[in-house]
Design a protein around this motif. Structure first.
Motif, PDB file in Angstrom:
ATOM      1  N   ALA A 129     -30.358  98.436  16.496  1.00  0.00           N
ATOM      2  CA  ALA A 129     -29.584  97.559  17.425  1.00  0.00           C
ATOM      3  C   ALA A 129     -28.078  98.067  17.443  1.00  0.00           C
ATOM      4  O   ALA A 129     -27.598  98.127  16.191  1.00  0.00           O
ATOM      5  CB  ALA A 129     -29.994  96.233  17.339  1.00  0.00           C
TER       6      ALA A 129
ATOM      7  N   GLU B 188     -23.961  87.120  17.926  1.00  0.00           N
ATOM      8  CA  GLU B 188     -23.766  88.426  18.797  1.00  0.00           C
ATOM      9  C   GLU B 188     -24.810  89.406  18.199  1.00  0.00           C
ATOM     10  O   GLU B 188     -25.269  90.176  19.071  1.00  0.00           O
ATOM     11  CB  GLU B 188     -22.421  88.836  18.971  1.00  0.00           C
ATOM     12  CG  GLU B 188     -21.584  87.860  19.810  1.00  0.00           C
ATOM     13  CD  GLU B 188     -21.993  87.531  21.196  1.00  0.00           C
ATOM     14  OE1 GLU B 188     -22.482  88.473  21.728  1.00  0.00           O
ATOM     15  OE2 GLU B 188     -21.555  86.444  21.415  1.00  0.00           O
TER      16      GLU B 188
ATOM     17  N   ASN C 135     -32.423  90.898  19.079  1.00  0.00           N
ATOM     18  CA  ASN C 135     -33.571  90.434  19.881  1.00  0.00           C
ATOM     19  C   ASN C 135     -33.795  91.424  21.224  1.00  0.00           C
ATOM     20  O   ASN C 135     -35.001  91.767  21.445  1.00  0.00           O
ATOM     21  CB  ASN C 135     -33.128  89.074  20.520  1.00  0.00           C
ATOM     22  CG  ASN C 135     -33.244  88.006  19.251  1.00  0.00           C
ATOM     23  OD1 ASN C 135     -34.085  88.263  18.224  1.00  0.00           O
ATOM     24  ND2 ASN C 135     -32.868  86.942  19.462  1.00  0.00           N
ATOM     25  N   THR C 136     -32.855  91.891  21.795  1.00  0.00           N
ATOM     26  CA  THR C 136     -32.940  92.575  22.786  1.00  0.00           C
ATOM     27  C   THR C 136     -33.447  94.122  22.460  1.00  0.00           C
ATOM     28  O   THR C 136     -34.318  94.590  22.966  1.00  0.00           O
ATOM     29  CB  THR C 136     -31.481  93.171  23.406  1.00  0.00           C
ATOM     30  OG1 THR C 136     -30.948  91.802  23.957  1.00  0.00           O
ATOM     31  CG2 THR C 136     -31.368  93.836  24.556  1.00  0.00           C
ATOM     32  N   ARG C 137     -33.025  94.577  21.257  1.00  0.00           N
ATOM     33  CA  ARG C 137     -33.374  96.071  20.937  1.00  0.00           C
ATOM     34  C   ARG C 137     -34.896  96.027  20.327  1.00  0.00           C
ATOM     35  O   ARG C 137     -35.787  96.935  20.761  1.00  0.00           O
ATOM     36  CB  ARG C 137     -32.574  96.375  19.714  1.00  0.00           C
ATOM     37  CG  ARG C 137     -33.078  97.852  19.062  1.00  0.00           C
ATOM     38  CD  ARG C 137     -32.874  98.828  19.934  1.00  0.00           C
ATOM     39  NE  ARG C 137     -33.417 100.031  19.540  1.00  0.00           N
ATOM     40  CZ  ARG C 137     -34.829 100.769  19.471  1.00  0.00           C
ATOM     41  NH1 ARG C 137     -35.610  99.810  20.182  1.00  0.00           N
ATOM     42  NH2 ARG C 137     -34.936 101.589  19.071  1.00  0.00           N
ATOM     43  N   TYR C 138     -35.531  94.808  19.763  1.00  0.00           N
ATOM     44  CA  TYR C 138     -36.575  94.980  19.220  1.00  0.00           C
ATOM     45  C   TYR C 138     -37.612  94.016  19.656  1.00  0.00           C
ATOM     46  O   TYR C 138     -38.842  93.806  19.197  1.00  0.00           O
ATOM     47  CB  TYR C 138     -36.437  94.560  17.662  1.00  0.00           C
ATOM     48  CG  TYR C 138     -35.675  95.788  16.930  1.00  0.00           C
ATOM     49  CD1 TYR C 138     -36.072  96.978  16.758  1.00  0.00           C
ATOM     50  CD2 TYR C 138     -34.401  95.296  16.310  1.00  0.00           C
ATOM     51  CE1 TYR C 138     -35.312  98.066  16.183  1.00  0.00           C
ATOM     52  CE2 TYR C 138     -33.703  96.262  15.681  1.00  0.00           C
ATOM     53  CZ  TYR C 138     -34.085  97.503  15.517  1.00  0.00           C
ATOM     54  OH  TYR C 138     -33.329  98.413  14.862  1.00  0.00           O
ATOM     55  N   GLY C 139     -37.187  93.213  20.781  1.00  0.00           N
ATOM     56  CA  GLY C 139     -37.919  92.317  21.325  1.00  0.00           C
ATOM     57  C   GLY C 139     -38.395  91.255  20.406  1.00  0.00           C
ATOM     58  O   GLY C 139     -39.556  90.335  20.698  1.00  0.00           O
TER      59      GLY C 139
ATOM     60  N   LYS D  40     -28.329  88.319  18.985  1.00  0.00           N
ATOM     61  CA  LYS D  40     -28.566  88.831  20.702  1.00  0.00           C
ATOM     62  C   LYS D  40     -28.952  90.377  20.487  1.00  0.00           C
ATOM     63  O   LYS D  40     -29.745  90.805  21.247  1.00  0.00           O
ATOM     64  CB  LYS D  40     -27.488  88.431  21.382  1.00  0.00           C
ATOM     65  CG  LYS D  40     -27.204  86.916  21.665  1.00  0.00           C
ATOM     66  CD  LYS D  40     -25.896  87.006  22.634  1.00  0.00           C
ATOM     67  CE  LYS D  40     -25.506  85.688  22.546  1.00  0.00           C
ATOM     68  NZ  LYS D  40     -24.220  85.403  23.412  1.00  0.00           N
ATOM     69  N   ALA D  41     -28.077  91.147  20.003  1.00  0.00           N
ATOM     70  CA  ALA D  41     -28.455  92.500  19.982  1.00  0.00           C
ATOM     71  C   ALA D  41     -29.753  92.890  19.291  1.00  0.00           C
ATOM     72  O   ALA D  41     -30.392  93.704  19.871  1.00  0.00           O
ATOM     73  CB  ALA D  41     -27.431  93.387  19.261  1.00  0.00           C
TER      74      ALA D  41
ATOM     75  N   SER E  23     -38.937 103.183  22.229  1.00  0.00           N
ATOM     76  CA  SER E  23     -38.883 101.820  21.547  1.00  0.00           C
ATOM     77  C   SER E  23     -39.852 101.924  20.575  1.00  0.00           C
ATOM     78  O   SER E  23     -40.641 100.928  20.501  1.00  0.00           O
ATOM     79  CB  SER E  23     -38.852 101.063  22.311  1.00  0.00           C
ATOM     80  OG  SER E  23     -38.520  99.525  21.811  1.00  0.00           O
TER      81      SER E  23
ATOM     82  N   SER F  34     -37.362  87.137  18.812  1.00  0.00           N
ATOM     83  CA  SER F  34     -36.928  85.910  19.373  1.00  0.00           C
ATOM     84  C   SER F  34     -36.155  85.094  18.224  1.00  0.00           C
ATOM     85  O   SER F  34     -36.399  83.892  17.905  1.00  0.00           O
ATOM     86  CB  SER F  34     -37.783  85.041  19.818  1.00  0.00           C
ATOM     87  OG  SER F  34     -38.572  85.671  20.965  1.00  0.00           O
TER      88      SER F  34
END
Length: 428
Positions: free
Chosen positions: A313, A373, A379-383, A376-377, A24, A385
């Protein structure tokens, strides 16, 4: 011996940390750094196609614009005023004769010298590489006679290869103007973050034309791989987002049809504006639907593979759309009020929907759902907010959801609508 073991432990810890960092590497980038220069390529979904046209109020609600704003960034683009018309405005009598005439002709409301948002209606990975605002195919050539004096007394000709620049469609003309192809524009912009999906039209064509003739796996793979090779070669990208393509045979444009005579090749999925099927080419039968499903799986696997290679992402919108189709999408205000669950159709009285009146493209609320959507992807991939778009607000200001138009009822019960339906059924 103990020193050797300690050394091995340190090496093991270092290796684990290195592996985690490599898995990552972009998480270390701040949101500001990653979104410092946003680039967009894509098709009608990114362009803001709505109601059979593209114009400022639809472009401002396209998913790359919404996501970029939520991330504290912005994109620039040529603002269109057509071609074609906003079907919702026409059916609600908000667009008269002069408005319709001006929209059909089309043009630009404002322009920029180099758009960072280059998404164009009708595009796919092939046109990302080949279609500019000036030429339908910048790689096309033809043979042409070149006359010259072979000797001082002998005037003759030879065949030479020259560019074959045919005029592209109006969306490309007004959207890209003289900036180059979408790929060339990105190579000039050198974005740090890329919205890079243009896969839908490689398979959506089957639903719109109820035909498999447009499916070309070799061309799709060749061009998506070449596009991302060129994006990777820029060296500027710190991140990006892709998304899988939903099941195109489940869009509101298509509806089930059972042949009265029980013929299998006359039964299946037809365009919603057809009252009946008089030719097998007007319907996707069970065998064709299965072929489309297999092609879609291949296409989405390739998109996921490119996302992994680019360390982007990836939002699995196919899964999201399947859930929306089956369960709907709850809409709720901060006070708790809910107009209901939105369905995978255009809005109807007391039934919100995510599609525009063409049954293919999202309405304002649908774009907000789409944008969330992707957020969300990302934020999840790169941390990150990145805050989500208010879907209730999008529904509230979406005139199509607040004041629905039942297009199918209009096409069957209104005299003007029946005339439109008849013309479309003949030429479509």
């Amino acid at each position: 011996m103990f020193r050797s073991e300690d050394k091995m432990k340190k090496i093991g810890i270092f290796g684990a940390l290195l592996a985690l960092w490599l898995a990552s590497p972009l998480a270390a980038q701040s949101q500001t750094e990653m979104f410092s220069r946003v680039g967009v390529v894509g098709d009608s979904l990114s362009h803001g196609f709505f109601g059979v046209t593209v114009e400022k109020k639809t472009q401002d609600w396209a998913y790359p614009v919404l996501v970029s704003k939520q991330a504290g960034a912005s994109v620039s683009y040529n603002v269109l005023k057509g071609p074609y018309v906003n079907l919702e405005d026409v059916l609600k009598w908000d667009c008269g004769v002069f408005c319709i005439a001006g929209a059909i002709i089309g043009g630009n409301q404002t322009t920029v010298s180099l758009p960072s948002h280059a998404g164009i209606t009708g595009a796919e990975y092939t046109t990302l590489l080949r279609t500019s605002g000036k030429c339908e195919d910048v790689t096309a050539t033809k043979q042409e006679k070149q006359w010259y004096w072979r000797t001082w007394y002998h005037f003759t000709y030879r065949w030479v290869t020259v560019a074959d620049c045919k005029e592209p469609d109006k969306f490309h003309q007004f959207g890209l103007r003289s900036s180059g192809t979408q790929t060339e524009i990105m190579e000039k912009v050198k974005p740090t973050f890329l919205f890079g999906t243009a896969g839908a039209n490689h398979v959506l064509c089957t639903a719109l034309h109820t035909s498999l003739d447009c499916l070309d796996e070799a061309r799709f793979k060749r061009d998506i791989r070449e596009f991302f090779r060129r994006m990777s070669a820029m060296g500027s990208l710190k991140g990006g987002v892709l998304f899988t393509i939903p099941n195109v045979t489940a869009i509101a444009f298509l509806e089930r049809y059972q042949d009265p005579q029980g013929r299998a090749n006359y039964s299946g999925l037809k365009a919603f504006f057809r009252n009946s099927v008089s030719d097998p080419n007007q319907v996707l039968d069970a065998t064709e639907i299965n072929t489309i499903s297999n092609f879609l799986t291949m296409l989405n696997n390739e998109i996921k593979a490119q996302g992994a290679t680019m360390r982007f992402a990836v939002a699995d919108l196919k899964v999201i759309f399947d859930d929306l189709k089956e369960n709907g999408r709850p809409i709720r205000s901060s006070s708790g009020y809910s107009p209901g669950n939105a369905r995978a159709n255009w809005p109807l009285p007391n039934q919100p929907g995510v599609f525009g009146l063409d049954g293919v493209h999202p309405n304002m609320f649908g774009h907000a759902v789409f944008a969330n959507e992707l957020i969300k992807a990302i934020n999840t991939r790169y941390g990150f907010s990145i805050p989500q778009v208010s879907e209730y607000t999008a529904w509230y200001y979406d005139s199509l959801n607040r004041n629905p138009v039942d297009l199918k009822k209009f096409l069957t019960e209104n005299i003007f609508g029946q005339a439109i339906s008849w013309v479309v059924s003949i030429f479509a």
